[in-house]
Write an enzyme that holds these catalytic residues in place. Structure first.
Site, PDB file in Angstrom:
ATOM      1  N   ASP A 139       0.926  -0.932  -0.010  1.00  0.00           N
ATOM      2  CA  ASP A 139       0.292   0.036   0.072  1.00  0.00           C
ATOM      3  C   ASP A 139       0.474   1.230   0.255  1.00  0.00           C
ATOM      4  O   ASP A 139       2.069   0.900  -0.490  1.00  0.00           O
ATOM      5  CB  ASP A 139      -0.684   0.192   1.227  1.00  0.00           C
ATOM      6  CG  ASP A 139      -2.129   0.216   1.078  1.00  0.00           C
ATOM      7  OD1 ASP A 139      -2.082   1.641   1.221  1.00  0.00           O
ATOM      8  OD2 ASP A 139      -3.017   0.116   0.883  1.00  0.00           O
ATOM      9  N   HIS A 196      -3.227   6.312   4.045  1.00  0.00           N
ATOM     10  CA  HIS A 196      -4.082   4.907   3.905  1.00  0.00           C
ATOM     11  C   HIS A 196      -3.273   3.286   4.724  1.00  0.00           C
ATOM     12  O   HIS A 196      -4.542   2.927   5.027  1.00  0.00           O
ATOM     13  CB  HIS A 196      -3.922   5.346   1.561  1.00  0.00           C
ATOM     14  CG  HIS A 196      -5.093   4.304   1.143  1.00  0.00           C
ATOM     15  ND1 HIS A 196      -4.758   3.558   0.899  1.00  0.00           N
ATOM     16  CD2 HIS A 196      -6.248   4.277   0.956  1.00  0.00           C
ATOM     17  CE1 HIS A 196      -5.766   2.163   0.303  1.00  0.00           C
ATOM     18  NE2 HIS A 196      -6.734   3.229   0.448  1.00  0.00           N
ATOM     19  N   SER A 359     -11.141   0.062  -0.466  1.00  0.00           N
ATOM     20  CA  SER A 359      -9.821   0.059  -0.013  1.00  0.00           C
ATOM     21  C   SER A 359      -9.823   0.042   1.857  1.00  0.00           C
ATOM     22  O   SER A 359      -9.044  -0.808   2.485  1.00  0.00           O
ATOM     23  CB  SER A 359      -9.164   1.296  -0.080  1.00  0.00           C
ATOM     24  OG  SER A 359      -8.863   1.110  -1.055  1.00  0.00           O
TER      25      SER A 359
END
Length: 420
Positions: A139, A196, A359
Site C-alpha cells: 500500500d 491510507h 480499500s
C-alpha cells in the site's frame, strides 16, 4: 435516550466522491497506474477501553450510526461571481444560494449489519493451536510508531537496525519492518501520504484495549509487514512496484497480503506474480467510475480484483444499512464478498480518522482471514478462504452483485465446521 452517531457529509465527501475528485493527480495518471481505493481523510460493549471503538460500526453495529448527506439540486451559477470585487458605492451580485437549493439524504444504520466479531473473538480465545502470521500490507506506508500499531508491526529479527548492512542477505539493507519500493529505501513511513496504508493496518491488527480503536486480529500473533509501493498524495505507483512488493513479502515470510488498490490495465507480470504466489490475497474491488458510480468488473475489469485465481478474495464495500455503497464496484463472477467499507474509523498518521471505499472493506476480510489462520496451525490458506466464503451472511441487496450473495461474518467463519 440512545445516542446516534452522525456523519455529516456533503456531495463532495467520503464515499460519494470520485477518485478523480479526491485525488486530482489521479485523473492525470494513465490507466496502468496502481492507485488506492479510498476517499476522505454503536458499540460501547465492543471494546470499552478503546474510546473510538464506539464508532466502529463495521465490527458491531447497534444501529446508532447515521449519515446525513447534502445533495445540490441545482447548479449554483452564483459561484461564478464569488470572487467579483464589490467596492463600496458599487452594486454587487448576491453571494448566497437560493431557497431549497439542497436536499438532505439520511441513511440510518441497521442493527446487525456488521462482521459479527464478538463470537469470533470468543472462539479465537478458546483456540489451543495458534501460530504466528505475517500479513503484508502492500500500500502506501504504515505509521509504525502509531500507539495503536507499534506492537503490531513485523520485525525482521535477522536484520540489525541502522548498521547499513544487509545482515540477512536478502538484498535489502536495514529492512527491519519492511521495504519502500516506491522510493527504493527502508523508510516504510514517510508522513501523511501514508495515511491510507496506516488506516488499512489499523483495521487488520490495531492493539485492543489501549485507548484508541480495536483491530480485528490479535496482534500478539498477527504482525503487519509494511511494504510501501504507492506514494505521493494521490496514492499511486506502478504495477512493477506491486510485483516487487509481492515477491518481497512472500520471500520474507508473509502468508496473507492485503491489496487495497488496483489498476485498469492488465499486466501479465502482475498476473503471474499473484498466480504463482503461495500467499492469500485480499483485494479491493474498486470505487467506480470517474463519477464515483460503481460498475461491474465482470464487464470492465480492474486488476487484481478481476483475476480469476484461487488465491484471491475480491471485496466490495457495504454500507451500514446493508446496501452496497453506490461507489462500490461489483460483479457476480469477479467479486466474492462484501464487507463494511463506508465511514470506517481507523488509525492515520498521529491520530484517527474516517475513510470510505473498497480499500476499507478489504482489510476487514484480511483481519478475519489472519485471525482464522492464526487460530489453528492445521488450517491451510485455502481452508481460510473457503471458511470466509462459505459462511458469508446472505443479504438480498447483494444477490447477483457478489459471488456469495452475502457479507463477511467473522463469527460464523471462525466456528465453521465446529459442532454446536
Amino acid at each position: 435516550m440512545r445516542r446516534r452517531f452522525s456523519a455529516f457529509v456533503t456531495a463532495a465527501a467520503f464515499s460519494i466522491i470520485s477518485l478523480a475528485q479526491a485525488f486530482p493527480a489521479y485523473a492525470k495518471q494513465s490507466d496502468e497506474a496502481f492507485h488506492t481505493f479510498a476517499v476522505g481523510p454503536g458499540l460501547i460493549n465492543l471494546s470499552p477501553e478503546d474510546q473510538y471503538a464506539t464508532y466502529q460500526w463495521g465490527l458491531k453495529n447497534d444501529g446508532e450510526f447515521q449519515a446525513i448527506e447534502l445533495k445540490q439540486k441545482f447548479t449554483d451559477i452564483g459561484a461564478i461571481y464569488s470572487n467579483v470585487p464589490n467596492p463600496i458605492g458599487l452594486i454587487g451580485l448576491p453571494r448566497s444560494n437560493g431557497p431549497d437549493s439542497y436536499s438532505q439524504v439520511v441513511t440510518n444504520a441497521v442493527p446487525g449489519i456488521d462482521i459479527n466479531v464478538l463470537p469470533a473473538w470468543e472462539a479465537y480465545s478458546a483456540a489451543a493451536n495458534k501460530r504466528q502470521v505475517i500479513v503484508a500490507v502492500i500500500d502506501t506506508g504504515v505509521d509504525i510508531n502509531h500507539p495503536d500499531l507499534k506492537n503490531s508491526i513485523w520485525v525482521n529479527e535477522d536484520e540489525i537496525p541502522g548498521d547499513g548492512f544487509d545482515n540477512d542477505g536478502n538484498g535489502f539493507v536495514d529492512d527491519v519492518n519492511g521495504w519502500n519500493f516506491f522510493d527504493n529505501n527502508n523508510q516504510v513511513y514517510t508522513g501523511n501520504e501514508d495515511d491510507h496504508g496506516t488506516h488499512v493496518a489499523g483495521t487488520i491488527a490495531a492493539s485492543r484495549g489501549d485507548g484508541g480503536i480495536t483491530g480485528i486480529a490479535d496482534n500478539s500473533q498477527v504482525k503487519i509487514m509494511s511494504i510501501k509501493a504507492l506514494g505521493t498524495s494521490s496514492g499511486t505507483g506502478t504495477p512493477e512496484m506491486i510485483v516487487q512488493a509481492i515477491k518481497y513479502a512472500e520471500a520474507n515470510g508473509a502468508s496473507i497480503c492485503n491489496l487495497s488498490s488496483g489498476t485498469l490495465k492488465y499486466s501479465q507480470e502482475l498476473a503471474d506474480a499473484i498466480q504463482n504466489s503461495n500467499m492469500l490475497f485480499i483485494v479491493a474491488a474498486g470505487n467506480g467510475d470517474t463519477n464515483g458510480i460503481g460498475y461491474s468488473i465482470d464487464d470492465n475489469p480492474i486488476y487484481p480484483a478481476a483475476f480469476p485465481y484461487d488465491n484471491i478474495i475480491s471485496v466490495a464495500n457495504l454500507m451500514f444499512d446493508g446496501s452496497l455503497d453506490t461507489s462500490s464496484n461489483f460483479g457476480a463472477a469477479s467479486v466474492d464478498i462484501a464487507a463494511p467499507g463506508s465511514y470506517i474509523v481507523s488509525t492515520i498518521s498521529n491520530g484517527y480518522g474516517f475513510m470510505s471505499g473498497t480499500s476499507m472493506a478489504a482489510p476487514m476480510v484480511t483481519g478475519v482471514a489472519a485471525m482464522i489462520y492464526a487460530s489453528d496451525a492445521n488450517l491451510s490458506l485455502a481452508d481460510v478462504k473457503n471458511r470466509i466464503l462459505q459462511t458469508a451472511r446472505p443479504l438480498e441487496q447483494l444477490q447477483g452483485k457478489v459471488a456469495t450473495g452475502g457479507m463477511l461474518d467473522a463469527g460464523a467463519a471462525m466456528t465453521y465446521g465446529q459442532s454446536s
